[in-house]
Write an enzyme that holds these catalytic residues in place. Structure first.
Site, PDB file in Angstrom:
ATOM      1  N   GLU A   1      -7.005   5.220  11.773  1.00 23.39           N
ATOM      2  CA  GLU A   1      -5.778   5.183  12.559  1.00 23.39           C
ATOM      3  C   GLU A   1      -5.737   6.175  13.714  1.00 23.39           C
ATOM      4  O   GLU A   1      -4.853   6.081  14.569  1.00 23.39           O
ATOM      5  CB  GLU A   1      -4.570   5.464  11.652  1.00 23.39           C
ATOM      6  CG  GLU A   1      -4.395   4.516  10.499  1.00 23.39           C
ATOM      7  CD  GLU A   1      -3.153   4.818   9.684  1.00 23.39           C
ATOM      8  OE1 GLU A   1      -2.120   5.157  10.295  1.00 23.39           O
ATOM      9  OE2 GLU A   1      -3.217   4.736   8.445  1.00 23.39           O
TER      10      GLU A   1
ATOM     11  N   ASP B   1       0.856  -1.183   0.000  1.00 23.67           N
ATOM     12  CA  ASP B   1       0.000   0.000   0.000  1.00 23.67           C
ATOM     13  C   ASP B   1       0.889   1.229   0.000  1.00 23.67           C
ATOM     14  O   ASP B   1       1.974   1.232   0.595  1.00 23.67           O
ATOM     15  CB  ASP B   1      -0.968  -0.001   1.182  1.00 23.67           C
ATOM     16  CG  ASP B   1      -0.284  -0.016   2.524  1.00 23.67           C
ATOM     17  OD1 ASP B   1      -0.097   1.058   3.125  1.00 23.67           O
ATOM     18  OD2 ASP B   1       0.056  -1.117   3.003  1.00 23.67           O
TER      19      ASP B   1
END
Length: 236
Positions: free
Chosen positions: A132, A40
């Site tokens: 996150e 990613d």
């Protein structure tokens, strides 16, 4: 001494069950038990040579998919997204897009931001909610916001989004609240996947310090957890 030896052997067996092997060109150990590996990226990886990425093969491993950052918050667009989205597909990689979620921004506007930028085509991976940070937002409010984003994005694409999350946030916010969603876990402990819902665990980010031809600096490495033939279940 005998007990210590047993503990060390047990730990070694747990580590070896994923067939870890150091592959020098990638600069990290990879769990070769899994057949599908990918990465990613975001603008932090700068301009990527996707042809070199797709051509790289070492230790019997080649990269088959790439998730890329598309949007963040209610207005931000990753400056490399359009190029990454176009060129990763042209290079033959399976592609997916993710949104970096801000708990203090309107979730509906965040979903709109992602939808405006990401035009999924048949064969593309499901959209990803990258969760996150919590910024001190009360848990109930935060969970409601996540649910709004997920519901709106699923309604638009007709495909259930994937939730990317670390071990701490999974335990605090995701488990028990979003169990129907596919899970992409960031966990660098190497051995503790059993603490997640294995029926929903689809991707595992196991290292953030790999190297890939065509990309500057460190790269996040992932594997697809289920049987390889099930990967198309996560595609449009």
């Amino acid at each position: 001494m005998g007990l210590l030896l047993l503990v060390l052997v047990w730990r070694g067996c747990r580590r070896d069950d994923k067939q870890w092997q150091y592959i020098k060109p990638y600069g990290i150990r990879l769990p070769l038990k899994y057949g599908i590996h990918g990465i990613d990226v975001s603008h932090h990886n700068r301009k990527i040579d996707w042809k070199r990425v797709s051509q790289m093969q070492a230790g019997g491993v080649r990269l088959q998919f790439a998730f890329m950052k598309a949007t963040e918050g209610a207005t931000h667009i990753d400056r490399q997204f359009a190029r990454n989205w176009r060129e990763a597909k042209a290079a033959g990689l399976l592609r997916g897009a993710y949104h970096f979620y801000h708990p203090r921004r309107d979730p509906k506007k965040q979903a709109d931001n992602f939808i405006r930028q990401v035009k999924l085509q048949p064969g593309d991976l499901a959209p990803v909610l990258d969760f996150e940070i919590d910024r001190g937002v009360p848990a109930e409010e935060l969970i409601d916001g996540l649910r709004i984003w997920l519901t709106q994005v699923e309604a638009h694409y007709g495909l259930r989004p994937i939730i990317y999350v670390n071990a701490n946030f999974y335990k605090r916010y995701i488990a028990g609240n979003f169990d129907k969603y596919p899970l992409w876990i960031a966990d660098y402990s190497n051995t503790q996947l059993s603490r997640y819902d294995t029926e929903k665990l689809v991707f595992w980010q196991h290292n953030k310090n790999g190297y890939v031809n065509g990309i500057q600096g460190f790269v996040d490495f992932n594997v697809f957890i289920p049987e390889p033939g099930k990967l198309n279940h996560l595609c449009l």
